[in-house]
Design an enzyme around this catalytic site. Sequence first.
Site, mmCIF file in Angstrom:
data_model
loop_
_atom_site.group_PDB
_atom_site.id
_atom_site.type_symbol
_atom_site.label_atom_id
_atom_site.label_comp_id
_atom_site.label_asym_id
_atom_site.label_seq_id
_atom_site.Cartn_x
_atom_site.Cartn_y
_atom_site.Cartn_z
ATOM 1 N N TYR A 248 0.774 -1.298 0.077
ATOM 2 C CA TYR A 248 -0.016 -0.024 -0.025
ATOM 3 C C TYR A 248 0.868 1.277 0.126
ATOM 4 C CZ TYR A 248 0.282 1.201 5.216
ATOM 5 O OH TYR A 248 0.873 1.994 6.229
ATOM 6 N N ARG B 144 7.605 3.615 -5.210
ATOM 7 C CA ARG B 144 7.718 2.852 -4.040
ATOM 8 C C ARG B 144 6.599 1.728 -3.900
ATOM 9 N NH1 ARG B 144 7.591 5.792 1.583
ATOM 10 N NH2 ARG B 144 5.237 5.923 1.487
ATOM 11 N N LYS C 87 6.193 -1.461 1.873
ATOM 12 C CA LYS C 87 5.327 -0.940 2.431
ATOM 13 C C LYS C 87 4.253 -1.872 2.373
ATOM 14 C CE LYS C 87 3.015 3.584 3.313
ATOM 15 N NZ LYS C 87 3.117 3.544 4.682
ATOM 16 N N GLU D 196 12.698 3.849 13.192
ATOM 17 C CA GLU D 196 11.661 4.870 12.658
ATOM 18 C C GLU D 196 10.529 4.887 13.743
ATOM 19 O OE1 GLU D 196 9.844 3.638 9.013
ATOM 20 O OE2 GLU D 196 10.005 1.474 9.422
HETATM 21 N N1 PDD Z 1 3.055 6.056 6.401
HETATM 22 N N2 PDD Z 1 7.989 4.629 7.976
HETATM 23 C C1 PDD Z 1 6.664 3.844 7.810
HETATM 24 C C2 PDD Z 1 6.733 2.519 8.670
HETATM 25 C C3 PDD Z 1 5.823 4.585 7.403
HETATM 26 O O1 PDD Z 1 4.458 3.541 7.418
HETATM 27 C C4 PDD Z 1 5.592 5.652 6.839
HETATM 28 C C5 PDD Z 1 4.284 6.231 6.031
HETATM 29 C C6 PDD Z 1 6.751 6.274 6.742
HETATM 30 C C7 PDD Z 1 6.699 8.011 6.383
HETATM 31 O O2 PDD Z 1 6.790 7.664 4.745
HETATM 32 P P1 PDD Z 1 6.357 8.826 3.862
HETATM 33 O O3 PDD Z 1 7.147 10.184 4.206
HETATM 34 O O4 PDD Z 1 6.665 8.406 2.597
HETATM 35 O O5 PDD Z 1 4.905 9.361 4.016
HETATM 36 C C8 PDD Z 1 7.678 5.955 7.463
HETATM 37 C C9 PDD Z 1 1.982 6.398 5.947
HETATM 38 C C10 PDD Z 1 1.802 7.847 6.134
HETATM 39 C C11 PDD Z 1 0.810 5.429 6.512
HETATM 40 O O6 PDD Z 1 1.089 4.477 6.484
HETATM 41 O O7 PDD Z 1 -0.193 6.264 6.741
#
Ligand code: PDD
Length: 300
Positions: A37, A56, A155, A188
């Site tokens: 996703y 991604r 993801k 993270e």
């Molecule tokens: N999440 N790390 C994880 C585990 C994440 O699920 C996300 C993003 C990020 C940050 O990625 P980005 O800058 O591309 O949004 C880091 C999204 C926002 C979510 O699952 O809602």
Amino acid sequence: MTIKDKTLVNINGQILKPEQASVSVFDRGFLYGDSVYEVTMTLDGVPFMVEDHMDRLEKSASKIGLPLPFAREEIVRQLITTVKSLGVKKSYVRIVCTRGAGEITLDPTKEQTGNFILICKELHPNPSHWYDKGVWMVIADVIKKHQRATDPSVKSGNYLNNVMAMAEAKQAGAFDAIMLNHQGMVSEGTTSNIWIVKDGKFITPPLDAGLLGGITRKSLLDLGKNQNLQMSEANFSPEEMKKADEVFLTSTTKEIVPIVKIDDQVIGSGQPGVNTRKLHALYQDLMVKHYKSEKSRLNI
Ligand code: PDD
């Protein structure tokens, strides 16, 4: 189920109201988290960093051998059409691709058609106190999975690890949790990347710390180069993080949120830091420019 925000769902190209939107209980996304996703957002119908999100999505799918049901151009087209039907100023967009429904078996090689699901819902501004006062995070006891387990750079729909970390944060009354890797170093947040500021330098853990390469993280690293900011990717321990001058998290929907307390340790002055604020302002300028150029590129 009640969904309070204005929402539309697109399943395999069909736009549906949320109460009409359903997929099979035999879908592997539901049974095993066998899906990938992305989360992006739109402003006036223009998707944010859509090519990076598509890169991604394709990388995640390829890493787990999941065939995407539609080509990139078609996914972007479906996204733009669905958001247009939703007709709101700002929307949250979740793109989900599952390996589809079939016999109950772990075997992913059986012939089956994947499902494509888009959830588009009205996005309200984040609470201003996140940015004005900062947030409190805990360091989760549950650790990030090793890259050779469920690879954090994918993801995937398998977020149980992160759900458990978030549960710890909520149990403590905190905003969210920061996760460590198997070596005890910072990886993270549950849905965000983590940064520290030390002596004016911005530092975020490298990809091999076992994390998702955030698009916001990448944009900031590029911005740092363009603006001659001192930025680097380097490992740091939870103790080093707690002694930093400033700490913040980044994600698409949250942008940049200052973290002013971790566990029972106040960070710096206990207020959002000046470097964090400066970077957020630069990032917001970048967002405005990006939406403008994407509007013309995508002809919206
Ligand atoms: N999440 N790390 C994880 C585990 C994440 O699920 C996300 C993003 C990020 C940050 O990625 P980005 O800058 O591309 O949004 C880091 C999204 C926002 C979510 O699952 O809602």
